[in-house]
Design a protein around this motif. Sequence first.
Motif: not given
Length: 985
Positions: A781, A784, A807-808, A812, A815
């Motif tokens: 976190e 990010y 991220m994908e 996520y 995001r």
Amino acid sequence: GTVTEPAIQSEPETVCNVAISFDRCKITSVTCSCGNKDIFYCAHVVALSLYRIRKPDQVKLHLPISETLFQMNRDQLQKFVQYLITVHHTEVLPTAQKLADEILSQNSEINQVHGAPDPTAGASIDDENCWHLDEEQVQEQVKLFLSQGGYHGSGKQLNLLFAKVREMLKMRDSNGARMLTLITEQFMADPRLSLWRQQGTAMTDKYRQLWDELGALWMCIVLNPHCKLEQKASWLKQLKKWNSVDVCPWEDGNHGSELPNLTNALPQGANANQDSSNRPHRTVFTRAIEACDLHWQDSHLQHIINSDLYTNYCYHDDTENSLFDSRGWPLWHEHVPTACARVDALRSHGYPREALRLAIAIVNTLRRQQQKQLEMFRTQKKELPHKSITSITNLEGWVGHPLDPVGTLFSSLMEACRIDDENLSGFSDFTENMGQCKSLEYQHLPAHKFLEEGESYLTLAVEVALIGLGQQRIMPDGLYTQEKVCRNEEQLISKLQEIELDDTLVKIFRKQAVFLLEAGPYSGLGEIIHRESVPMHTFAKYLFTSLLPHDAELAYKIALRAMRLLVLESTAPSGDLTRPHHIASVVPNRYPRWFTLSHIESQQCELASTMLTAAKGDVRRLETVLESIQKNIHSSSHIFKLAQDAFKIATLMDSLPDITLLKVSLELGLQVMRMTLSTLNWRRREMVRWLVTCATEVGVYALDSIMQTWFTLFTPTEATSIVATTVMSNSTIVRLHLDCHQQEKLASSARTLALQCAMKDPQNCALSALTLCEKDHIAFETAYQIVLDAATTGMSYTQLFTIARYMEHRGYPMRAYKLATLAMTHLNLSYNQDTHPAINDVLWACALSHSLGKNELAAIIPLVVKSVKCATVLSDILRRCTLTTPGMVGLHGRRNSGKLMSLDKAPLRQLLDATIGAYINTTHSRLTHISPRHYSEFIEFLSKARETFLMAHDGHIQFTQFIDNLKQIYKGKKKLMMLVRERFG
């Protein structure tokens, strides 16, 4: 004589007519019909000479022809002449006719001279008689070799010629000097000399060495102990003539020497220290010119070279220049290179015994001088305990000197080891033409008494080499002389390496090593040396390996003392200016230009590596060597090489790793990291990878330590992409057999490092940081958030798209979408960038938004419209958006049964208008500078535009208006508009 050369496969049999003239046991002229041109006699001349030598009875001996003619009467003479003309009438008839006419004419020239010449009678007693030398041929050959510029083995050929000159001198053949004169004249006429001087370029090394040999040979010739004064005077005149030529090469390569006349041949009056810029340059002939003033008449010198029994036990004058030492053995004090040039001259002119006697006297003088210097320094140290003395007496080193004094002594003594006494005494006694010299009072002792007990010519040779190599001397000026110092040193050491060390020789090594360490300014390994002293690394490495099996303590002392390289230290002692002979008062103050520095540094590195290898398993020694490396080596690449060497030695396959040596390796590696952190180094990546490997071998605590202190060693990119990534890899965990607790501790350090790096350099480290923090929710976190904070300011669309795709991939999508929208704000694609690498990212971002739902797509389309001006890209996005319903695959995999989006409503209406607008703008842009070869491609582009226009409900009308508009504006482009009409009406 006639010489027949038998037939061989391709050549028929040849017959050659050879004529050889003799005078006082010398061949004074030769002719041969073979026509072969060479400096040396052809095979046919040699064959006839050998025939005459081996079969003297077969070659009938006649009186001179004039004597035979004298015994003939009138009739016999007439018969003789007529028969001669008959046998050779075609060749001699014209000459005979001419001579007859002249003899019968009262006033002819022939009748003014009494008698007639006789070619068979030999020369008169006063005539010069010397061996036949084809001068023209010598000149031609040398000219040819020089013109080949060192190719086709021409350098080797010239060296063979020089060797021939030495051979001639040894045989006391007066042609030696004649031949060398001819060679020198050709060298001086070499057109490249003036070319190089004009261009300011240096001559090649091999060519330089030929000039050196030329100078040394002239030195030998003028030092011939038995040459006549008039001979020497003519040589001097010749040498001065060459010396005054503008292009005559200088002794030390390109640079004029700073040194005054040091051969002590000329009186050193007030001019000796005149300003160096006004002093004429020393050329390759200067030493030979100075040597013309040397003579052999000194009675002490005569006694040394003529007798093995020359001693004086009653001689107690123990001054610096005394004629005998305390043992009563003779000494010879003269400028060392000059004294050694005498030895070389004696050897060259065929007096090996005399050369050997003088060599022994010189070596004994040097050894006594060494002892005196040591005593003097010890006294000085007592008197001035707090003064650092760096006075130096050698402006001119013996190793690398143009006259090669140490090499001369070494080879003279080594030759004596190989030659037995019979061979030595085979040469005529030296005194035969010297005249008897005034005799000093001396007692008789056999020759070997001039050697200590257990000593031999071999031990003397080794000792003098060690004395020369260890001498403290200033690095000379100029690339050539500096390279010569290195080359000469390496040659001498390689000769020493051929000698097997026995107990006697080891004793000499020990004695010389102790002297080198304790003799202060006289030794290159003294406590304090001048900043510009020639470094001792190469020599010390040889001493170290030689002494190691016999006296390790002494070996390390020598090697560690030699490690210094003061010229690179900023605070090297400049020396005590109050002492006499201090170097600073003689050599002008200059920042040293050490052309051979890279070679010297690699030798220093070799010495350190040799010590590391030897010290394996000895903790105390390894620590000392490590300290020395850190203090004295200034080049990161050399320290890296040593770190690698230490690592290899420490991890040899056949034994357990040596942990102390591994730590030394790591310590050196860390030093390299610190040295190269802020400088560009093309090997940096390799160095970082290697350091991690090394730390892994040392253990988990070493890895943890480099991660804790990463900012002093690595850039943020290196720390995340190489260091932490490698540490976290499976192979490292397996290699170190880590338990869960240790793994977690390392992982925690890696995550902390990753977040610190991401904060410091988000552009390059954010993705690595996210990857490293995947398994820890809080850390992930944090990473990010760092990306989001940096996205608006410091990151490019490429970096953001890459992280968004990651991220994908990690699951996520929201995001990923957030980052993709941030990336879009940084992007700008103009109308003609239809192959831009970011197009794939834009299509992916739109597809992602489309899959998330109508709201996400509605949010990203305005960003796309703002950033992308390329019509084909926009139409591609539009087409994809109309094929399926947004959010068809929801976040949780539930199928969405929505309707397709309308092109009449937002957000697709906005996208459609933007696409049509882009096509219109692109069309006008293209038409401003279109060429006929692009017409067909343009028509295809308009067809694609029409497809997009037709997606709007009034698209047909819009497209027709658009085409009419084009036909009006661009009516001048008739052919193109005709094509437009054909396709679109």
